[in-house]
Design a protein around this motif. Structure first.
Motif, mmCIF file in Angstrom:
data_model
loop_
_atom_site.group_PDB
_atom_site.id
_atom_site.type_symbol
_atom_site.label_atom_id
_atom_site.label_comp_id
_atom_site.label_asym_id
_atom_site.label_seq_id
_atom_site.Cartn_x
_atom_site.Cartn_y
_atom_site.Cartn_z
ATOM 1 N N GLY A 55 30.401 91.938 23.403
ATOM 2 C CA GLY A 55 30.958 92.064 22.050
ATOM 3 C C GLY A 55 32.465 92.006 21.977
ATOM 4 N N PHE A 56 33.172 92.416 23.054
ATOM 5 C CA PHE A 56 34.634 92.450 22.943
ATOM 6 C C PHE A 56 35.256 91.067 22.813
ATOM 7 C CE2 PHE A 56 34.118 92.564 27.655
ATOM 8 C CZ PHE A 56 35.049 91.614 28.069
ATOM 9 N N ASN A 93 33.390 99.147 16.931
ATOM 10 C CA ASN A 93 34.575 99.136 17.777
ATOM 11 C C ASN A 93 35.628 98.290 17.085
ATOM 12 O OD1 ASN A 93 33.862 100.724 19.993
ATOM 13 N ND2 ASN A 93 32.805 99.028 21.011
ATOM 14 N N CYS A 115 27.075 94.789 23.303
ATOM 15 C CA CYS A 115 28.381 95.333 23.698
ATOM 16 C C CYS A 115 28.373 95.606 25.188
ATOM 17 C CB CYS A 115 28.689 96.611 22.918
ATOM 18 S SG CYS A 115 30.213 97.440 23.428
ATOM 19 N N VAL A 116 29.536 95.480 25.814
ATOM 20 C CA VAL A 116 29.678 95.757 27.251
ATOM 21 C C VAL A 116 29.352 97.221 27.557
ATOM 22 C CG1 VAL A 116 32.154 96.353 27.218
ATOM 23 C CG2 VAL A 116 31.194 95.155 29.214
HETATM 24 MO MO LIG Z 1 32.220 96.145 22.860
#
Ligand SMILES: [Mo]
Ligand SMILES: Nc1nc2c(c(=O)[nH]1)N[C@H]1C(S)=C(S)[C@@H](COP(=O)(O)O)O[C@H]1N2
Length: 334
Positions: A247-248, A90, A147-148
């Motif tokens: 992760g964001f 991403n 990650c979300v």
């Molecule tokens: Mo993510």
């Protein structure tokens, strides 16, 4: 369609697939005439980007790094192979498909680079490209990344503690938060030039941490993975890694770190505040409005199509951060 693609079944990954093996594999696939056939494929093969790029794309060179390994941050978990860590990404500045960053970021110029640490500090600092890997001693840390979107990897990062950098800048006692900013350069980043390519985000990408989170010894500024400098698609030349958060929060290609007394903006929180919180601690008890966070798909070895569904752990298993949130309602501050 993808299931009939038998060569991928034979080309299984070993525990660690290094870059040269990956290149040999691409060469092999090319010989068989498969590379460039992405239009005919769908699903995971395309998602992993192994068949999507063409061979005219210049491949960014990664350099070996000098670092130590401390026993504390090793793991018995299977590491996600290099080719998956570097082709399933991403990085919306380079497009929103998982395979886009690996294809579109190869020409990304990360040298020269300047990282500025400013705001509520006694001693503002500017690090140039060389200083990113030379000013602070580097170490390898193998962390889980969740990650979300409910997938996860295990990645051997190389970097140094964010706290070391913040201490060098001497924060004022009034500083309460740390704000991070990604490079803004639409000429290099197609997603910043076009809202369509960039997923509707207002760039530059920004993130933030509370100062105590930023100072926690687990919080890393990463300059490499698998022993070498970061490939552009993973956030070269320097990105944040906060392993107990979604992760964001791990903002890539950072140019500025600013100490402040105000809670900083967080790109995904600004875009969709009901779906992505400022804290974004990995938490199996707080579902995303559109999907469960109780389990995750671990992207691991064993070929392109294999993921393993495992339970998600509170704080992604990093229980030592629990004291940071004592007395906080983590359903409200998600
Ligand atoms: Mo993510
Ligand atoms: N600047 C920037 N940083 C970013 C993103 C992004 O789109 N832009 N994506 C985030 C998300 S959602 C995740 S899961 C991680 C992915 O890191 P990786 O591609 O190295 O696995 O980067 C984060 N950092």
């Amino acid at each position: 369609m993808a299931r009939k693609f038998t060569p991928s079944v034979k080309l299984t990954d070993n525990d660690v697939t290094d870059e040269s093996v990956y290149r040999q594999r691409r060469q092999f696939l090319k010989t068989l005439g498969f590379v460039g056939a992405s239009a005919a494929l769908s699903g995971p093969a395309q998602a992993f980007g192994l068949f999507g790029s063409d061979d005219k794309t210049p491949v960014a060179s990664t350099q070996p790094l000098v670092f130590t390994k401390s026993a504390k941050y090793q793991t018995s978990e299977t590491q996600t192979p290099y080719d998956k860590v570097t082709t399933y990404n991403n990085f919306y500045e380079f497009g929103t498909d998982k395979s886009d960053p690996a294809e579109n970021a190869q020409g990304f110029k990360t040298d020269p680079w300047t990282l500025t640490i400013d705001g509520m500090v006694e001693n503002p600092l500017t690090l140039d490209h060389g200083a990113l890997t030379k000013r602070f001693a580097l170490e390898e840390r193998i962390y889980r990344m969740r990650c979300v979107e409910a997938w996860s990897m295990v990645i051997p990062w190389i970097g140094f503690e964010l706290g070391t950098l913040i201490k060098a800048a001497k924060p004022l006692s009034s500083a309460k938060y740390v704000a991070f900013t990604t490079l803004y350069d639409p000429a290099q980043m197609p997603g910043q030039k076009s809202r369509f390519v960039g997923g509707g985000i207002n760039y530059p990408y920004v993130e933030g941490l509370r100062l105590d989170e930023a100072m926690h010894p687990l919080t890393l500024l990463s300059v490499g993975l698998y022993g070498k400098t970061l490939p552009p698609q993973n956030g070269a030349p320097i990105r944040l890694v906060v392993p107990w958060k979604y992760g964001f929060k791990g903002i890539k290609s950072i140019v500025r770190v600013t100490l402040t007394d105000q809670q900083p903006g967080s790109t995904w929180n600004i875009l969709a505040p009901d779906e992505y919180g400022f804290y974004a601690n990995v938490n199996p008890h707080v579902d995303h409005p559109r999907w469960s966070q109780k389990t995750e798909r671990r992207i691991t070895t064993g070929g392109l199509f294999s993921t393993k569904v495992i339970p998600t752990e509170m704080f992604n298993g990093y229980q030592e951060v629990a004291p940071l949130y004592q007395g906080m309602d983590l359903k409200r501050f998600f």
